[in-house]
Design a protein around this motif. Structure first.
Motif, mmCIF file in Angstrom:
data_model
loop_
_atom_site.group_PDB
_atom_site.id
_atom_site.type_symbol
_atom_site.label_atom_id
_atom_site.label_comp_id
_atom_site.label_asym_id
_atom_site.label_seq_id
_atom_site.Cartn_x
_atom_site.Cartn_y
_atom_site.Cartn_z
ATOM 1 N N GLY A 129 39.940 35.876 45.715
ATOM 2 C CA GLY A 129 38.884 36.436 46.554
ATOM 3 C C GLY A 129 39.444 36.807 47.908
ATOM 4 O O GLY A 129 40.641 37.066 48.048
ATOM 5 N N ILE A 130 38.595 36.773 48.916
ATOM 6 C CA ILE A 130 39.017 37.121 50.271
ATOM 7 C C ILE A 130 40.123 36.158 50.708
ATOM 8 O O ILE A 130 39.972 34.947 50.652
ATOM 9 N N ASP A 131 41.245 36.726 51.127
ATOM 10 C CA ASP A 131 42.423 35.954 51.539
ATOM 11 C C ASP A 131 43.019 35.103 50.427
ATOM 12 O O ASP A 131 43.812 34.196 50.690
ATOM 13 N N GLY A 132 42.656 35.381 49.176
ATOM 14 C CA GLY A 132 43.182 34.615 48.046
ATOM 15 C C GLY A 132 44.649 34.928 47.792
ATOM 16 O O GLY A 132 45.143 35.994 48.148
ATOM 17 N N ASN A 133 45.329 33.992 47.178
ATOM 18 C CA ASN A 133 46.753 34.139 46.900
ATOM 19 C C ASN A 133 47.047 34.750 45.533
ATOM 20 O O ASN A 133 48.190 35.068 45.242
ATOM 21 N N LEU A 134 46.017 34.881 44.690
ATOM 22 C CA LEU A 134 46.213 35.430 43.358
ATOM 23 C C LEU A 134 45.461 36.744 43.185
ATOM 24 O O LEU A 134 44.325 36.871 43.635
ATOM 25 N N ASP A 135 46.102 37.705 42.517
ATOM 26 C CA ASP A 135 45.377 38.911 42.126
ATOM 27 C C ASP A 135 44.721 38.616 40.773
ATOM 28 O O ASP A 135 44.845 37.521 40.223
ATOM 29 N N SER A 136 44.012 39.581 40.220
ATOM 30 C CA SER A 136 43.244 39.330 38.997
ATOM 31 C C SER A 136 44.137 38.962 37.814
ATOM 32 O O SER A 136 43.778 38.101 37.010
ATOM 33 N N LEU A 137 45.306 39.575 37.693
ATOM 34 C CA LEU A 137 46.205 39.236 36.582
ATOM 35 C C LEU A 137 46.764 37.829 36.722
ATOM 36 O O LEU A 137 46.848 37.077 35.747
ATOM 37 N N ALA A 138 47.137 37.460 37.916
ATOM 38 C CA ALA A 138 47.650 36.108 38.153
ATOM 39 C C ALA A 138 46.541 35.078 37.942
ATOM 40 O O ALA A 138 46.804 33.975 37.444
ATOM 41 N N LEU A 139 45.303 35.429 38.283
ATOM 42 C CA LEU A 139 44.171 34.525 38.083
ATOM 43 C C LEU A 139 43.991 34.225 36.597
ATOM 44 O O LEU A 139 43.764 33.079 36.215
ATOM 45 N N VAL A 140 44.109 35.247 35.756
ATOM 46 C CA VAL A 140 43.976 35.047 34.312
ATOM 47 C C VAL A 140 45.038 34.075 33.806
ATOM 48 O O VAL A 140 44.742 33.157 33.037
ATOM 49 N N SER A 141 46.264 34.244 34.243
ATOM 50 C CA SER A 141 47.353 33.351 33.856
ATOM 51 C C SER A 141 47.075 31.929 34.337
ATOM 52 O O SER A 141 47.261 30.956 33.595
ATOM 53 N N PHE A 142 46.635 31.801 35.571
ATOM 54 C CA PHE A 142 46.309 30.502 36.161
ATOM 55 C C PHE A 142 45.207 29.803 35.367
ATOM 56 O O PHE A 142 45.316 28.623 35.039
ATOM 57 N N ILE A 143 44.148 30.536 35.036
ATOM 58 C CA ILE A 143 43.019 29.965 34.292
ATOM 59 C C ILE A 143 43.470 29.486 32.916
ATOM 60 O O ILE A 143 43.117 28.386 32.482
ATOM 61 N N THR A 144 44.281 30.285 32.248
ATOM 62 C CA THR A 144 44.784 29.913 30.923
ATOM 63 C C THR A 144 45.602 28.629 30.995
ATOM 64 O O THR A 144 45.392 27.696 30.201
ATOM 65 N N ASP A 145 46.514 28.567 31.958
ATOM 66 C CA ASP A 145 47.333 27.364 32.141
ATOM 67 C C ASP A 145 46.463 26.147 32.459
ATOM 68 O O ASP A 145 46.664 25.063 31.918
ATOM 69 N N LEU A 146 45.503 26.345 33.335
ATOM 70 C CA LEU A 146 44.630 25.256 33.766
ATOM 71 C C LEU A 146 43.788 24.725 32.613
ATOM 72 O O LEU A 146 43.659 23.507 32.440
#
Length: 94
Positions: free
Chosen positions: A36-53
């Motif tokens: 989101g605002i000032d977030g460190n992940l873009d949408s593709l990285a977020l998907v990877s993060f969610i999958t790992d999590l």
């Protein structure tokens, strides 16, 4: 349980920090911005993060949860805003 969840989130962010070479994620804490605002992940990285999590949570708690459902993604106060909000969101799901 809250501390375990937070540690899992932090570990997943640290793993991603190495992949993305993102120093902002190397030492995450409660206020570390994820998406989101000032977030460190873009949408593709977020998907990877969610999958790992989701995988890490399944291993740790023996529960298969879905983090990226329609409710979470369309919420005005995104649970993916920072570590603290995501910790609370996962705790509520479990």
């Amino acid at each position: 349980m809250e501390e375990k969840i937070k540690n899992i989130i932090i570990k997943a962010l640290q793993n991603l920090a190495e992949e993305l070479e993102n120093e902002n994620l190397a030492h995450p804490n409660d206020t570390t911005k994820i998406y989101g605002i000032d977030g460190n992940l873009d949408s593709l990285a977020l998907v990877s993060f969610i999958t790992d999590l989701e995988e890490m949570i399944d291993v740790e708690f023996g529960k298969n949860i879905t983090l990226a459902d329609e409710k979470a993604m369309s919420s005005r106060n995104s649970p993916f805003k920072d570590v603290a909000s995501l910790t609370q969101y996962i705790q509520n799901l479990l």
